[in-house]
Motif scaffolding. Sequence first.
Motif, PDB file in Angstrom:
ATOM      1  N   GLY A 180       0.814  -1.210   0.000  1.00 47.00           N
ATOM      2  CA  GLY A 180       0.000   0.000   0.000  1.00 47.00           C
ATOM      3  C   GLY A 180       0.847   1.260   0.000  1.00 47.00           C
ATOM      4  N   LYS A 181       0.225   2.376   0.321  1.00 45.91           N
ATOM      5  CA  LYS A 181       0.907   3.665   0.356  1.00 45.91           C
ATOM      6  C   LYS A 181       1.932   3.685   1.480  1.00 45.91           C
ATOM      7  N   PRO A 182       3.161   4.176   1.218  1.00 52.09           N
ATOM      8  CA  PRO A 182       4.137   4.316   2.306  1.00 52.09           C
ATOM      9  C   PRO A 182       3.614   5.268   3.377  1.00 52.09           C
ATOM     10  N   LYS A 183       3.792   4.893   4.622  1.00 56.39           N
ATOM     11  CA  LYS A 183       3.229   5.699   5.705  1.00 56.39           C
ATOM     12  C   LYS A 183       3.890   7.066   5.803  1.00 56.39           C
ATOM     13  N   GLN A 184       5.131   7.223   5.258  1.00 55.91           N
ATOM     14  CA  GLN A 184       5.788   8.524   5.287  1.00 55.91           C
ATOM     15  C   GLN A 184       5.085   9.553   4.411  1.00 55.91           C
ATOM     16  N   GLU A 185       4.190   9.096   3.523  1.00 51.03           N
ATOM     17  CA  GLU A 185       3.460  10.024   2.657  1.00 51.03           C
ATOM     18  C   GLU A 185       2.130  10.451   3.254  1.00 51.03           C
ATOM     19  N   LEU A 186       1.744   9.862   4.389  1.00 59.29           N
ATOM     20  CA  LEU A 186       0.451  10.195   5.002  1.00 59.29           C
ATOM     21  C   LEU A 186       0.326  11.689   5.271  1.00 59.29           C
ATOM     22  N   ALA A 187       1.271  12.209   6.020  1.00 57.16           N
ATOM     23  CA  ALA A 187       1.192  13.612   6.419  1.00 57.16           C
ATOM     24  C   ALA A 187       1.348  14.536   5.221  1.00 57.16           C
ATOM     25  N   LEU A 188       2.245  14.196   4.297  1.00 57.10           N
ATOM     26  CA  LEU A 188       2.469  15.062   3.138  1.00 57.10           C
ATOM     27  C   LEU A 188       1.227  15.147   2.269  1.00 57.10           C
ATOM     28  N   ASP A 189       0.511  14.035   2.122  1.00 60.90           N
ATOM     29  CA  ASP A 189      -0.731  14.053   1.343  1.00 60.90           C
ATOM     30  C   ASP A 189      -1.796  14.908   2.014  1.00 60.90           C
ATOM     31  N   LEU A 190      -1.871  14.822   3.333  1.00 60.71           N
ATOM     32  CA  LEU A 190      -2.886  15.615   4.040  1.00 60.71           C
ATOM     33  C   LEU A 190      -2.550  17.107   3.980  1.00 60.71           C
ATOM     34  N   ILE A 191      -1.263  17.438   4.061  1.00 61.91           N
ATOM     35  CA  ILE A 191      -0.874  18.843   3.915  1.00 61.91           C
ATOM     36  C   ILE A 191      -1.277  19.370   2.546  1.00 61.91           C
ATOM     37  N   THR A 192      -1.026  18.583   1.504  1.00 64.48           N
ATOM     38  CA  THR A 192      -1.426  18.994   0.157  1.00 64.48           C
ATOM     39  C   THR A 192      -2.935  19.176   0.073  1.00 64.48           C
ATOM     40  N   SER A 193      -3.693  18.259   0.672  1.00 64.73           N
ATOM     41  CA  SER A 193      -5.156  18.371   0.666  1.00 64.73           C
ATOM     42  C   SER A 193      -5.618  19.625   1.387  1.00 64.73           C
ATOM     43  N   MET A 194      -4.959  19.966   2.491  1.00 64.99           N
ATOM     44  CA  MET A 194      -5.344  21.166   3.225  1.00 64.99           C
ATOM     45  C   MET A 194      -5.054  22.416   2.411  1.00 64.99           C
ATOM     46  N   TRP A 195      -3.914  22.449   1.714  1.00 60.43           N
ATOM     47  CA  TRP A 195      -3.604  23.591   0.854  1.00 60.43           C
ATOM     48  C   TRP A 195      -4.638  23.725  -0.266  1.00 60.43           C
TER      49      TRP A 195
END
Length: 521
Positions: A281-296
């Motif tokens: 699945g998705k690497p867990k290190q990308e969890l926060a970065l994806d959410l930051i992008t979504s918030m932007w």
Amino acid sequence: DEPPSSSNPDGEDSSSSSPPPPSSLPKPTADARPHRPNILFIEIDSVSIPFADRHFPMTRDLLARHRVRKEPGGDGRTTCESGLCSAFFSNFGIVGPNSVANQAAALAGCVVSPVGTDCRKKMEEDADEDEDGDGDEKDDKICRHPSYREYGLKFFKQSGERKNVWCPVQDDEDANNNSTWIYDVAKENGYVTFFGEEFCYLGSPWVIQGLIFEDNPDFGVHNAYCRLVEREFRIHAHELCEAVSDFNNIIRGAKTCKKKYLVDLSGKPKDPLPCLDGTYGKPKQELALDLITSMWDAYPDIPKFAYLNAMAAHDYAIDYAAMALGAEEYDEVMSNFLGKMLARPDARDTVIVVRADHGLQGGPGIVDYSTQIEHRHPWTEMVVPANLPGVSLENLALNQERLVTGFDLYRTLRSLMSPELRRVQPPQAMHPSLPPIPDWSTDLLTTPISETRTCLDAQIPPDHCPCEYNQRSDPAPRYGVCNHFEDGLDQFCPDVEEMQRRRDIHHPHGPLSPYRPRVKN
């Protein structure tokens, strides 16, 4: 689905699968507030400047392409070709041995000191000797003793029976009812906020959120990482705990578990282990970065503040190759993320900070003396839009080579969130109606730091002064829990007084305890 918010410490999902509508969040009023840019603060734990040069080449190269420079022709003007100006602070200093002290400085402007060795102990001793019995010293929580690092600060909290936290206070103490915690300041200024720490930190003594300051962002990834840890327990329960009956209690540090708090650091970004489904699945290190992008994406018209503490380099394993490879794999993830953020239209309205809180501080790697020296030279860079109101690119370029700390970074963040601070004179003064700021700190975007600034001026403890290139703070360092960087600072280490005595004897300038008083504005 996006990970749940970390604002609920009980581990229950209190947020929906998508960000709430903008109307439900504080929104600044255009005619009442000056312009406030977005702020993205990425902290990569335990990365020194040499470590970044060795293992983060792609991220370093990306930021270097935007470096602020003097214009050719000798007129002295400063510019950057892309319009997004990066600054590399080559002499950034740490203000404590670990993440807690350095995060408290950068995110709250506060000083962290060991219990029993600071001004609070002195005040208690003075209270015991109070001959007139008026109790003034006992009730006074402002440090009045110039020989202590906390001089002029107000006692805020004792954290985990190990550390005292001291925070700045207004001259009018009765009028100071405002929190210096950057998330409280951000909300007061209409920001939507994100906090990310890449592990399940419930019960951890090595964090400031929830332990020292309120864990109160709008979005976060804490619950997601706790679920990952819970999964690891279900798979490896017989290895990790003596008895497993209630996973929720285990997550909260039940006595049946061998660990009080749980860190899910297994695997590297490209390996199967860190993936969300445990395989592909998705690497867990990308969890926060994806959410930051979504918030932007979700809040284009609201200022945004996001802080992430990434743990890819926080690997003190015996296998140095594994530690290095993990950092290098995260370098690819981070450089791709920053490249996309810098290519967005709103990059012209976003300040980006990429920094480490300190260098490598644990494991067998610190047997190497060069690693011990690297610990006090954390990697710190910043990207600022060239057209950002009130910014002096000349002073930003100048400050790259000056002695800088997390306290300066804190004042810079505060000035971005509250531009009215920049009208206060002198530049180090406090604004009478805003939460206080350390009076020894400097706004890196507007004010030049003195070339003669010392570690005492910057409030850097002697053991961590980056100018002491040729001196060990301890001639015989020890390793493990009570390692070279925490002897004499960590109250759980044995022989603390003896370690302090040895440092005083061998230090070329004599005992390290006295601090000269700061000059108050």
